[in-house]
Design an enzyme around this catalytic site. Structure first.
Site, PDB file in Angstrom:
ATOM      1  N   ASP A  18      95.052  45.972   4.656  1.00 40.67           N
ATOM      2  CA  ASP A  18      95.084  45.048   5.786  1.00 40.67           C
ATOM      3  C   ASP A  18      96.399  45.223   6.562  1.00 40.67           C
ATOM      4  O   ASP A  18      96.977  44.244   7.040  1.00 40.67           O
ATOM      5  CB  ASP A  18      94.912  43.600   5.310  1.00 40.67           C
ATOM      6  N   HIS A  37     103.492  43.260  12.879  1.00 39.81           N
ATOM      7  CA  HIS A  37     104.009  42.456  13.993  1.00 39.81           C
ATOM      8  C   HIS A  37     105.504  42.736  14.054  1.00 39.81           C
ATOM      9  O   HIS A  37     106.114  43.045  13.029  1.00 39.81           O
ATOM     10  CB  HIS A  37     103.772  40.958  13.746  1.00 39.81           C
TER      11      HIS A  37
HETATM   12  O1  DOR Z   1      97.023  38.479   8.557  1.00 42.44           O
HETATM   13  C1  DOR Z   1      96.212  39.024   9.265  1.00 42.44           C
HETATM   14  N1  DOR Z   1      96.576  39.675  10.381  1.00 42.44           N
HETATM   15  N2  DOR Z   1      94.904  38.952   8.961  1.00 42.44           N
HETATM   16  C2  DOR Z   1      93.947  39.398   9.806  1.00 42.44           C
HETATM   17  O2  DOR Z   1      92.797  39.332   9.466  1.00 42.44           O
HETATM   18  C3  DOR Z   1      94.297  39.923  11.140  1.00 42.44           C
HETATM   19  C4  DOR Z   1      95.652  40.489  11.071  1.00 42.44           C
HETATM   20  C5  DOR Z   1      96.199  40.909  12.403  1.00 42.44           C
HETATM   21  O3  DOR Z   1      95.490  41.598  13.134  1.00 42.44           O
HETATM   22  O4  DOR Z   1      97.358  40.620  12.687  1.00 42.44           O
END
Ligand code: DOR
Length: 442
Positions: A305, A309
């Site tokens: 996952d 950011h």
């Molecule tokens: O923590 C997360 N960030 N979970 C997700 O399902 C989406 C992801 C994101 O795209 O930042």
């Protein structure tokens, strides 16, 4: 057709498909593995890698990543992310549709495929994202590894949280549906209850284990009703693992992330909002139950996952901080370190991070070291521990929740389609991966 040997890996400790190790050589020809044997004579004009002391594994396939291109390239892009994959021993990835524009049409999918062909140093595949309205796109998209449904934790078009819309998607077509299972109604209600709290720890209470369980139950119910191929993404709770242990049809698979195995809510004290992700980190008890479910085959495989950011975005005050953490550079060393600690075997890690993923998504010729398989390989050093260091990270976001963790099993060489894409700390940016194909019913 004559074959063209291009690479000979010598004296490696090779993980064979039966789980045993062979100290020997692997010959690569025309992007595929041509021969695996204790000793192979060196053909002329072939590059040779002396892999003495290194372990040769099938390259990892990461089945859930968010690489941000197009539209969110300030966080990551397909080039930087694929370089991070190469460094992490990840030779293929499956990417999610929450880019800008959203990947909800064939045109958006084609655009991603073109971008990836131009700049990805590893192999790539993409999900098509479900909206409440795009059923024809979901049925026709090609090549797509599956349909992604955000049942919760998403806003806008990609949120599909009404019973009718969900039923509609499950009822039509056959292709794999992958769900982000969190119940949006419960999250909305708890957001109100806990409004005004800025401690990021509250995130795990707002999006609690019951929110995850409710959505997983619903998805499972629909998958059973329509006998629909279902994959449960990043399963995070003991409650869901216990549910699946009782009741898991053969057409359902589930995955877990290294962070849901190895981190828990105590991480908020150390790394604050970096620990914030969806579904959230849980308790040490959840860690243990998830590990056991993975060992027992209730959970089928591992995904990172990877959701980068920027540090600036993560430095805001909760709840204005975005959820997600990067993962492709650390997943294989984290899991191999767990293997060296005796939590599992190296063969299990390879099954969870490559073989089982290829099987679940119908990716032919990947996930094993045997003649005829694609030469997507990683040579790791299991005897050398090195910490996760921020300065060495290749992900554009430039941080990791695992900074300072002392890990072994780092990639020394990563090979994609027979070409060396990562070598002793350096990415060969000239290498290009190829588009994955998925043998699934559509
Ligand atoms: O923590 C997360 N960030 N979970 C997700 O399902 C989406 C992801 C994101 O795209 O930042």
């Amino acid at each position: 057709m004559s074959s063209h040997p291009s690479l000979l890996i010598r004296h490696a400790t090779i993980l064979l498909p039966n789980g045993e190790f062979l100290v020997g050589d692997v010959l690569v020809s025309d992007r595929q593995i041509a021969q695996v044997a204790p000793e192979i004579p060196i053909p002329s004009g072939v590059r040779e890698i002396d892999a003495t002391g290194l372990t040769l594994l099938p390259g990892a396939i990461d089945p859930q990543v968010h690489f941000r291109e197009p539209g969110l390239e300030h966080k990551e892009d397909l080039f930087t992310a694929s370089c991070a994959c190469a460094k992490g021993g990840v030779t293929s990835f499956l990417e999610m549709p929450n880019t800008r524009p959203l990947t909800t049409t064939q045109a958006a999918l084609d655009d991603k495929l073109q971008r990836a062909a131009a700049k990805c140093v590893v192999n790539y595949g993409f999900f098509i994202g479900a909206t409440p309205e795009n059923l024809p796109d979901l049925l026709a998209a090609n090549p797509a590894c599956g349909i992604k449904i955000f049942m919760g934790s998403m806003h806008g078009q990609l949120l599909v949280d009404s019973d009718t819309a969900l039923e509609h998607i499950f009822a039509q077509g056959k292709r794999l549906i992958a769900v982000h299972a969190e119940d949006q109604a419960r999250i909305n209600q708890r957001r109100q209850e806990f409004a005004g709290i800025h401690d990021p720890k509250i995130h795990s209470q707002i999006q609690d284990d019951v929110a995850a369980l409710l959505a997983t139950q619903q998805a499972l119910g629909l998958a059973k009703k329509y006998q629909r191929r279902l994959h449960i993404l990043h399963m995070s709770t003991a409650l869901e693992a216990e549910l699946l242990r009782q009741d898991k049809p053969s057409w359902v698979t589930a995955e877990v992330t290294p962070q849901h195995l190895l981190l828990n809510t105590s991480a908020y004290d150390k790394i604050g909002t970096w620990a914030q992700m969806n579904p959230p980190l849980r308790s040490p008890h959840d860690n243990e139950v998830l590990w056991q479910a993975l060992l027992d085959g209730v959970i089928d495989f591992i995904a990172t996952d990877h959701a980068p950011h920027t540090l600036e975005e993560k430095a805001q005050e909760y709840p204005n901080t975005p959820s997600g953490m990067p993962g492709v550079e650390t997943s294989l060393p984290l899991m191999l370190t767990a293997a060296m600690q005796g939590r599992c075997t190296v063969a299990q890690v390879v099954n969870w991070m490559s073989t089982a993923v290829a099987k679940a998504y119908g990716i032919a010729n990947k996930g094993a070291i045997a003649p005829g398989y694609d030469a997507d390989l990683v040579l790791v050093d299991l005897n050398n521990y090195r910490p996760v260091v921020r300065e060495e990270l290749l992900t554009k976001c430039g941080w990791s929740p695992f900074e300072g963790w002392d890990l072994t099993g780092w990639a020394v060489y990563t090979i994609v389609g027979g070409e060396v894409v990562y070598e002793q700390g350096k990415v060969n940016t000239q290498v290009r991966g190829t588009a994955l194909q998925f043998a699934q019913e559509s």
